[in-house]
Design a protein around this motif. Sequence first.
Motif, PDB file in Angstrom:
ATOM      1  N   UNK A  34     -12.344   7.561   8.735  1.00 26.98           N
ATOM      2  CA  UNK A  34     -11.720   8.571   7.890  1.00 26.98           C
ATOM      3  C   UNK A  34     -10.234   8.315   7.675  1.00 26.98           C
ATOM      4  N   UNK A  35      -9.592   7.544   8.559  1.00 28.48           N
ATOM      5  CA  UNK A  35      -8.162   7.290   8.435  1.00 28.48           C
ATOM      6  C   UNK A  35      -7.856   6.455   7.197  1.00 28.48           C
ATOM      7  N   UNK A  36      -6.604   6.538   6.744  1.00 25.14           N
ATOM      8  CA  UNK A  36      -6.147   5.650   5.684  1.00 25.14           C
ATOM      9  C   UNK A  36      -6.095   4.226   6.228  1.00 25.14           C
ATOM     10  N   UNK A  37      -6.041   3.247   5.330  1.00 28.07           N
ATOM     11  CA  UNK A  37      -6.074   1.845   5.754  1.00 28.07           C
ATOM     12  C   UNK A  37      -4.903   1.504   6.663  1.00 28.07           C
ATOM     13  N   UNK A  38      -3.690   1.917   6.283  1.00 29.38           N
ATOM     14  CA  UNK A  38      -2.527   1.565   7.100  1.00 29.38           C
ATOM     15  C   UNK A  38      -2.602   2.223   8.471  1.00 29.38           C
ATOM     16  N   UNK A  39      -3.101   3.460   8.528  1.00 28.23           N
ATOM     17  CA  UNK A  39      -3.207   4.158   9.806  1.00 28.23           C
ATOM     18  C   UNK A  39      -4.259   3.506  10.689  1.00 28.23           C
ATOM     19  N   UNK A  40      -5.343   3.054  10.083  1.00 26.36           N
ATOM     20  CA  UNK A  40      -6.389   2.387  10.857  1.00 26.36           C
ATOM     21  C   UNK A  40      -5.874   1.087  11.463  1.00 26.36           C
ATOM     22  N   UNK A  41      -5.134   0.290  10.673  1.00 27.29           N
ATOM     23  CA  UNK A  41      -4.601  -0.976  11.185  1.00 27.29           C
ATOM     24  C   UNK A  41      -3.536  -0.742  12.248  1.00 27.29           C
TER      25      UNK A  41
ATOM     26  N   UNK B 131       0.847  -1.193   0.000  1.00 32.15           N
ATOM     27  CA  UNK B 131       0.000   0.000   0.000  1.00 32.15           C
ATOM     28  C   UNK B 131       0.880   1.240   0.000  1.00 32.15           C
ATOM     29  N   UNK B 132       0.602   2.134  -0.947  1.00 29.44           N
ATOM     30  CA  UNK B 132       1.371   3.373  -1.074  1.00 29.44           C
ATOM     31  C   UNK B 132       0.421   4.557  -0.976  1.00 29.44           C
ATOM     32  N   UNK B 133       0.463   5.323   0.116  1.00 30.42           N
ATOM     33  CA  UNK B 133      -0.391   6.513   0.225  1.00 30.42           C
ATOM     34  C   UNK B 133       0.014   7.559  -0.808  1.00 30.42           C
ATOM     35  N   UNK B 134      -0.961   8.270  -1.314  1.00 27.64           N
ATOM     36  CA  UNK B 134      -0.711   9.340  -2.273  1.00 27.64           C
ATOM     37  C   UNK B 134      -0.932  10.678  -1.574  1.00 27.64           C
ATOM     38  N   UNK B 135       0.124  11.486  -1.513  1.00 33.68           N
ATOM     39  CA  UNK B 135       0.076  12.757  -0.804  1.00 33.68           C
ATOM     40  C   UNK B 135      -0.053  13.925  -1.779  1.00 33.68           C
ATOM     41  N   UNK B 136      -0.257  15.099  -1.176  1.00 34.44           N
ATOM     42  CA  UNK B 136      -0.273  16.322  -1.968  1.00 34.44           C
ATOM     43  C   UNK B 136       1.147  16.783  -2.225  1.00 34.44           C
ATOM     44  N   UNK B 137       1.351  18.078  -2.279  1.00 33.70           N
ATOM     45  CA  UNK B 137       2.663  18.622  -2.614  1.00 33.70           C
ATOM     46  C   UNK B 137       3.614  18.649  -1.433  1.00 33.70           C
ATOM     47  N   UNK B 138       3.112  18.376  -0.221  1.00 35.54           N
ATOM     48  CA  UNK B 138       3.959  18.429   0.970  1.00 35.54           C
ATOM     49  C   UNK B 138       3.739  17.190   1.816  1.00 35.54           C
ATOM     50  N   UNK B 139       4.815  16.691   2.430  1.00 28.16           N
ATOM     51  CA  UNK B 139       4.722  15.494   3.267  1.00 28.16           C
ATOM     52  C   UNK B 139       3.849  15.724   4.489  1.00 28.16           C
ATOM     53  N   UNK B 140       3.686  16.964   4.876  1.00 34.39           N
ATOM     54  CA  UNK B 140       2.889  17.269   6.055  1.00 34.39           C
ATOM     55  C   UNK B 140       1.395  17.122   5.797  1.00 34.39           C
ATOM     56  N   UNK B 141       1.011  17.075   4.534  1.00 31.68           N
ATOM     57  CA  UNK B 141      -0.403  16.951   4.208  1.00 31.68           C
ATOM     58  C   UNK B 141      -0.862  15.507   4.358  1.00 31.68           C
ATOM     59  N   UNK B 142      -2.139  15.331   4.612  1.00 32.63           N
ATOM     60  CA  UNK B 142      -2.693  13.994   4.756  1.00 32.63           C
ATOM     61  C   UNK B 142      -2.772  13.313   3.397  1.00 32.63           C
ATOM     62  N   UNK B 143      -2.729  11.972   3.444  1.00 32.99           N
ATOM     63  CA  UNK B 143      -2.850  11.215   2.208  1.00 32.99           C
ATOM     64  C   UNK B 143      -4.249  11.402   1.634  1.00 32.99           C
ATOM     65  N   UNK B 144      -4.319  11.639   0.335  1.00 30.65           N
ATOM     66  CA  UNK B 144      -5.607  11.856  -0.312  1.00 30.65           C
ATOM     67  C   UNK B 144      -6.172  10.575  -0.912  1.00 30.65           C
TER      68      UNK B 144
END
Length: 360
Positions: A145-152, A49-62
């Motif tokens: 609302x969390x991403x899958x990896x964060x939820x697990x 699983x690879x989260x897709x982020x915005x332009x900054x690492x500080x942003x949440x995965x979209x």
Amino acid sequence: MKAKNFLVLLISMSLLSGCMQHTSVEENAIIQMAGYDKGENKRIRGTMLIPQYGSSESKSATSEVYLTANGDGVKEVEKEIQKQSSKPISIGKLSVTLYSKELAEGGISDIIDILSRDPRMSRNMYLGIVDGEAIDLIESQYPQEDTTYKQLEDLIKNNARFNFPMTNLHDFLYSYYAQGMDAFLPLITKKEANVELSGLAFFKGGTVVSTIPDSNVFTYKMLNENFKRGMQNIPYKDGTIMLDNIGSSVEYELKNGLGEPKFDIRVNIKAEVNEMVGVDREANPSLMKELEEVSVEFFETNANELIQMFKEKEIDPLGLGNFAKTRKRDFDLTKWKDNYSDLKVNVKVNVEITEYGIFS
């Protein structure tokens, strides 16, 4: 002279910082969750699983991207996954790794060996056994609302504060490699739109040989470690009581020599009864005493059944052999294993209920 030394130091620091590798979410495919299933022809199917982020690492995965490949081992799976990615893959931030129960029952010693030697792996990474296929659990959509990896990750971390024992990579490898001790991992099950911890899976070497349901996990944890919190549902006549753990402590004592060893395990539990369902009794001190006795019988019975199962499966997830090794200079692991099935273990539980009185 001081200015010259400072300049040399500054240049050296610049050169060193230039040699450091920087992992950017924009330039790399940061794998944060991986799952492995049994593939065809004795191969392994890996899903990452690879989260897709915005332009900054500080942003949440979209969003999340899932890549799947087959290989003879996890390294070949990683190589095949790289072929599907337009960016270099990075596993330095891998937070959760899952293995299907079917795969683990066939043995995953080779995978564990790689886990122990790969310096990229965080020792705080969480591991789990999936009752089903890991790919289904990873690729499913969940209502949170969390991403899958964060939820697990949060699921395992949060439950370790209550009924489930802590099982990160560091703890698992310690139990796996220690003499006179066997490892365990949480059993994870997908139920409709949700995922939950459904029990524990116990290893013999690198192979899962037995599991217990979540209803027995509290008993195992009280035998294995000191802890606070956690709840246990206990049958009482035609109803049930819910015991809320305030503090549980355990002590081991090894008696006799290693020829005929005997263990005394003493557990002390302080608890509150925060719910009583179907109990047609007035709350009073005599009822509290009776509930304590019922709780003691419940825990001692479950504990003895667990230990008997461990001996039948020839596994030692309580680390009794490791305990004996640290206290007996003449400890012999081969002899210990030969005599383990005949090991006498006496479990004594004391339950003190400090508060009660909620009926429904």
